[in-house]
Each structure stands twice: as structure tokens, then as C-alpha cells.
Design a protein around this motif. Sequence first.
Motif, mmCIF file in Angstrom:
data_model
loop_
_atom_site.group_PDB
_atom_site.id
_atom_site.type_symbol
_atom_site.label_atom_id
_atom_site.label_comp_id
_atom_site.label_asym_id
_atom_site.label_seq_id
_atom_site.Cartn_x
_atom_site.Cartn_y
_atom_site.Cartn_z
ATOM 1 N N SER A 97 55.311 -32.710 38.267
ATOM 2 C CA SER A 97 56.777 -32.636 38.173
ATOM 3 C C SER A 97 57.210 -31.490 37.272
ATOM 4 O O SER A 97 58.147 -30.745 37.593
ATOM 5 N N GLU A 98 56.528 -31.321 36.153
ATOM 6 C CA GLU A 98 56.887 -30.257 35.210
ATOM 7 C C GLU A 98 56.655 -28.877 35.814
ATOM 8 O O GLU A 98 57.479 -27.967 35.653
ATOM 9 N N VAL A 99 55.519 -28.718 36.521
ATOM 10 C CA VAL A 99 55.192 -27.410 37.086
ATOM 11 C C VAL A 99 56.119 -27.083 38.253
ATOM 12 O O VAL A 99 56.692 -25.986 38.325
ATOM 13 N N VAL A 100 56.291 -28.021 39.189
ATOM 14 C CA VAL A 100 57.056 -27.738 40.409
ATOM 15 C C VAL A 100 58.546 -27.633 40.110
ATOM 16 O O VAL A 100 59.198 -26.637 40.436
ATOM 17 N N PHE A 101 59.110 -28.655 39.489
ATOM 18 C CA PHE A 101 60.561 -28.679 39.266
ATOM 19 C C PHE A 101 60.978 -27.894 38.023
ATOM 20 O O PHE A 101 62.025 -27.239 38.026
ATOM 21 N N GLY A 102 60.162 -27.970 36.980
ATOM 22 C CA GLY A 102 60.551 -27.343 35.721
ATOM 23 C C GLY A 102 60.146 -25.894 35.595
ATOM 24 O O GLY A 102 60.850 -25.095 34.971
ATOM 25 N N TYR A 103 58.983 -25.511 36.175
ATOM 26 C CA TYR A 103 58.474 -24.143 36.014
ATOM 27 C C TYR A 103 58.716 -23.287 37.256
ATOM 28 O O TYR A 103 59.248 -22.186 37.172
ATOM 29 N N MET A 104 58.333 -23.793 38.446
ATOM 30 C CA MET A 104 58.533 -23.018 39.678
ATOM 31 C C MET A 104 60.011 -22.912 40.047
ATOM 32 O O MET A 104 60.443 -21.917 40.610
ATOM 33 N N THR A 105 60.781 -23.939 39.742
ATOM 34 C CA THR A 105 62.233 -24.016 40.000
ATOM 35 C C THR A 105 62.623 -23.532 41.404
ATOM 36 O O THR A 105 63.463 -22.624 41.544
ATOM 37 N N PRO A 106 62.046 -24.091 42.453
ATOM 38 C CA PRO A 106 62.449 -23.691 43.804
ATOM 39 C C PRO A 106 63.841 -24.209 44.141
ATOM 40 O O PRO A 106 64.340 -25.148 43.523
ATOM 41 N N ALA A 107 64.456 -23.611 45.154
ATOM 42 C CA ALA A 107 65.777 -24.065 45.589
ATOM 43 C C ALA A 107 65.699 -25.433 46.262
ATOM 44 O O ALA A 107 66.627 -26.237 46.156
ATOM 45 N N ALA A 108 64.602 -25.699 46.961
ATOM 46 C CA ALA A 108 64.426 -26.985 47.649
ATOM 47 C C ALA A 108 62.963 -27.383 47.610
ATOM 48 O O ALA A 108 62.066 -26.536 47.599
ATOM 49 N N VAL A 109 62.730 -28.700 47.590
ATOM 50 C CA VAL A 109 61.368 -29.253 47.588
ATOM 51 C C VAL A 109 61.328 -30.416 48.574
ATOM 52 O O VAL A 109 62.221 -31.269 48.580
ATOM 53 N N ILE A 110 60.285 -30.430 49.400
ATOM 54 C CA ILE A 110 60.055 -31.558 50.310
ATOM 55 C C ILE A 110 58.757 -32.231 49.899
ATOM 56 O O ILE A 110 57.697 -31.602 49.901
ATOM 57 N N VAL A 111 58.847 -33.502 49.530
ATOM 58 C CA VAL A 111 57.676 -34.277 49.108
ATOM 59 C C VAL A 111 57.522 -35.467 50.044
ATOM 60 O O VAL A 111 58.459 -36.255 50.223
ATOM 61 N N SER A 112 56.348 -35.603 50.654
ATOM 62 C CA SER A 112 56.055 -36.791 51.459
ATOM 63 C C SER A 112 54.846 -37.495 50.869
ATOM 64 O O SER A 112 53.940 -36.862 50.318
ATOM 65 N N THR A 113 54.833 -38.825 50.991
ATOM 66 C CA THR A 113 53.740 -39.638 50.451
ATOM 67 C C THR A 113 53.704 -40.961 51.215
ATOM 68 O O THR A 113 54.725 -41.399 51.764
ATOM 69 N N PRO A 114 52.545 -41.608 51.298
ATOM 70 C CA PRO A 114 52.476 -42.876 52.030
ATOM 71 C C PRO A 114 53.385 -43.949 51.430
ATOM 72 O O PRO A 114 53.596 -44.001 50.209
ATOM 73 N N GLY B 168 58.672 -22.381 30.668
ATOM 74 C CA GLY B 168 58.002 -21.101 30.844
ATOM 75 C C GLY B 168 58.457 -20.079 29.830
ATOM 76 O O GLY B 168 57.658 -19.374 29.250
ATOM 77 N N GLY B 169 59.763 -19.951 29.620
ATOM 78 C CA GLY B 169 60.265 -19.025 28.624
ATOM 79 C C GLY B 169 60.072 -17.575 29.010
ATOM 80 O O GLY B 169 59.865 -17.218 30.156
ATOM 81 N N ASP B 170 60.130 -16.711 28.000
ATOM 82 C CA ASP B 170 60.059 -15.280 28.243
ATOM 83 C C ASP B 170 58.677 -14.804 28.659
ATOM 84 O O ASP B 170 58.531 -13.744 29.241
ATOM 85 N N ASP B 171 57.624 -15.593 28.319
ATOM 86 C CA ASP B 171 56.264 -15.170 28.651
ATOM 87 C C ASP B 171 55.796 -15.717 29.982
ATOM 88 O O ASP B 171 54.610 -15.692 30.282
ATOM 89 N N ALA B 172 56.732 -16.203 30.840
ATOM 90 C CA ALA B 172 56.344 -16.812 32.110
ATOM 91 C C ALA B 172 55.608 -15.824 33.003
ATOM 92 O O ALA B 172 54.687 -16.189 33.712
ATOM 93 N N GLU B 173 56.006 -14.553 32.958
ATOM 94 C CA GLU B 173 55.404 -13.572 33.853
ATOM 95 C C GLU B 173 53.954 -13.278 33.485
ATOM 96 O O GLU B 173 53.246 -12.629 34.238
ATOM 97 N N ASP B 174 53.506 -13.722 32.325
ATOM 98 C CA ASP B 174 52.132 -13.449 31.892
ATOM 99 C C ASP B 174 51.151 -14.527 32.324
ATOM 100 O O ASP B 174 49.958 -14.408 32.035
ATOM 101 N N VAL B 175 51.620 -15.556 33.002
ATOM 102 C CA VAL B 175 50.742 -16.672 33.370
ATOM 103 C C VAL B 175 50.236 -16.464 34.786
ATOM 104 O O VAL B 175 51.013 -16.438 35.743
#
Length: 427
Positions: free
Chosen positions: A124-141, A222-229
Motif C-alpha cells: 500500500s505504501e509503495v503503490v499508493f504512497g510512492y508510485m502515486t498513479p492516477a488509477a489502480v485496479i486491484v483484484s483478489t479472490p 519518497g521526498g526529494d531523493d525519490a529519483e535516486d531510488v
Amino acid sequence: MEPLFNPPLHRQRHQFVVDFVKRNKPPKVLDLGCSECSLMKRLKFHREVHLLVGLDIDGTKVKKKMRALAPVSTDYLQPSYDQLCVELYEGSVTERDARLRGFDLVTSIELIEHLTLADVERFSEVVFGYMTPAAVIVSTPNCEYNPLLPGLRGFRHSDHKFEWSRAEFKSWALKACSEFGYEVEFTGVGQPASGYQESVGFCSQIGVFRRLERGDDSNALGGDDAEDVFSYKLLYSINYPSLCDNNILRRVLGSEVLYWAEKLKSRWMEKKSGEVNASCAPIETEEEGEEKHTACREEMRNVVSQCESGASEDQEEEDEGVRWTRFQRRQDSCTSLRCVSVPLDVLWSCCPRVSTLSGSLGNLRRLLMDDPDVELSQDGDAVLVNCHEQDLEEEEAQDELEDSGYEPASRHHSAAAEQEEDWEESV
């Protein structure tokens, strides 16, 4: 074991994503847990997608199927203006990588149930908090559906760490929305038998997340150093041929110009040949001459009409006469007997494909100037097309015979050829 769905459940999940892409046209799409790239193989045909990226922790599995994402021969023979870059990475969805930030759509199809609950939080932190896409589709059983699956005991797959109920999935989704500034819509695929929809829901539950518009990114990590990861390993990258590439555009445009210039040249030479034969033929009546003149004009009109599918008949008849006059004058002013001069404005006006590719007459001239396969006139206003290719081949063959020390007995034919050339020039 899943019941028999029609179409199969995995295809229904992929079709859900494809339908979303058709409606929303996201330029940048990321598929998390891409595995054998089956979803990506469908998405690559939707050219509203310009960047298509897959990520999976099992690089070996990705490598087995990644070549199926390569362009096929028709992509090179008939490139379009649409751009498409495909990239595949090996890595974990719980780690950050700056190259996967800011996508328009991120998909996670039957992935999170393979993570531990602690990794789901990091997901959740990486996808929603760091990647910050405009839309996310999650499927699960949906575990509430499991009693309807014949012979199933336990989870649907041996690698599943959990399987959520609808309430558990909703709780996780709403928490992610609250923390990272998203809203979610719940749906699913895999309809149960009649009468079970309210009690068990869909076989695969789906959450469609959309990022809320915010005045700041205070919740983004991510902050200002996000581009270094850079945590992921790039396994595959390919750019599809596109007319946006000037080199490809010049190649396609040059081929199109040479094709239509050759056709116009052939028609003109047929007309000239008919005029020469007519000068040596018995005197025709005025009516017969008019019929032949009309037939010749009709031949040229056929060439133009093949190009101008969108022009009206009246406009086509009027423009054809003007173009043919310009074409004729160009030949009268051409001093070389070995080429036909085809004006660029005739080519640009006659052939919609040439005008579409070039955009303007000036741009057509500029693009052709750098094409080594296209010979332009000194003023750059016409394409020069060789009209004595056969004669050149015969001369080369003659030179080879002379180099070998063999002199043909019918040497006097060369003088006749020169006389014929002078005669053509006088005509």
C-alpha cells in the motif's frame, strides 16, 4: 479448483482491465505481478498506451515469455504515428523504484493474496504512497465464493497467504484511500449462480482506485531523493517503430513518393510513346484524334483517382487537367533524356498518403532532401525518376563484353541507337 466460467475467469479479469483502458485511454500502464505477460500481450494492441511496463519478482518466468511482446513484421512494414515502449523489470512490489512513479494506471491482478499481511502494508505504501498513479485496479479472490467451488479445501492456490472476504477487502481498500488520498469503487468478475449474488458476491472481487486531486503531495512518500531510488532489474526494453521517429518517417515517405512518382512517370511515357507513334501513323480524322486524346486523359485520371479517394468527380476533373499540364511543362523543360521530372506539388496533391505523412509541401521537400534514395531536381521542386533503366543495363552489359576482349559483330547498332536518341530529342 474453479468452476467453468465462460469466458474463463482469468480472461474476464483481463477483459475488465482492457475495457478500462479503452474507456480511459491511459498513456502509461504498469502491470504488477505480470508473470508470463499475458495481460500485457493484450494491452500492447491498444495504441492509446505509449508506455507499457511489467514487474514481477520471478525474473525467470518473465524471460520465458517476454519475446512475445516484441514488434512483429507488420509493425515495421506499416508503422503508425502511435508510440509504444515496452519494459519489463524484476523486483518486489514492496520496494521502491523511481522509474515506476507517476503512471496513469497500475494493475495488480490476483497478486496481494501472495503477500504476507506485513508485505500488504508495504504494498500500500509503495503503490499508493510512492508510485502515486492516477488509477489502480486491484483484484483478489473472494473467500465467500469458495463454498461454491467444487472440491475446494483451503485456499485456491498453495501459495496464497490469505483470501479476504468482501468486508476485509473493503476495510483494507478504504484505509489505503484514507491514508493516501484515493477513492475506490467495488465490483468484480465471475458471477455466481442465480440467487447467490447477494450472499457470496463475485468470484474475484475488484477495487478500482482513483487518486483525488490535491493541492499538495503531503501524503506522498519518497521526498526529494525519490529519483535516486532504483531497486529493480531491467530485463527487457523495446521501442515499437513509429512515424514519430524522423528516420522511420523519411523511409516510409520516400518509399511512397518513389512508388507514385514511378506510376506517374510510366503514364507519361505511355502518353509520349502514343504521340510519337501517332506522328508516324496515317493521318487521322479529327474525330479519331479526339477519341485518342480523351483516352489518354482518362488514363491519367485513373492514376489520380487511385490517390484521391476523397475528392469529388467535378473537382477531380478540374484539378487533374492542371496537374497534368504542370507535369507536361516540367518534362518540356527537362534537358536530360534519362529522367522524368515529377513535381512535388503534383505528388503532394495527388496522393493523400504523401500529404498525410509530410503535412505540408515545404515539409515534404525538407524530408526528401535527406533521403539518399530520392533524387531531387536542382531547385528541389521535383523528383527525378530514371526512365532509361533498361538502356543503362544494356550499356553495363556492353562494357563487360568489351572488358572481356569480345567485340560483337553488330557494332553498327550503336550508331543507330545514337540516331534514335537524337530523333527523340527533336520530338
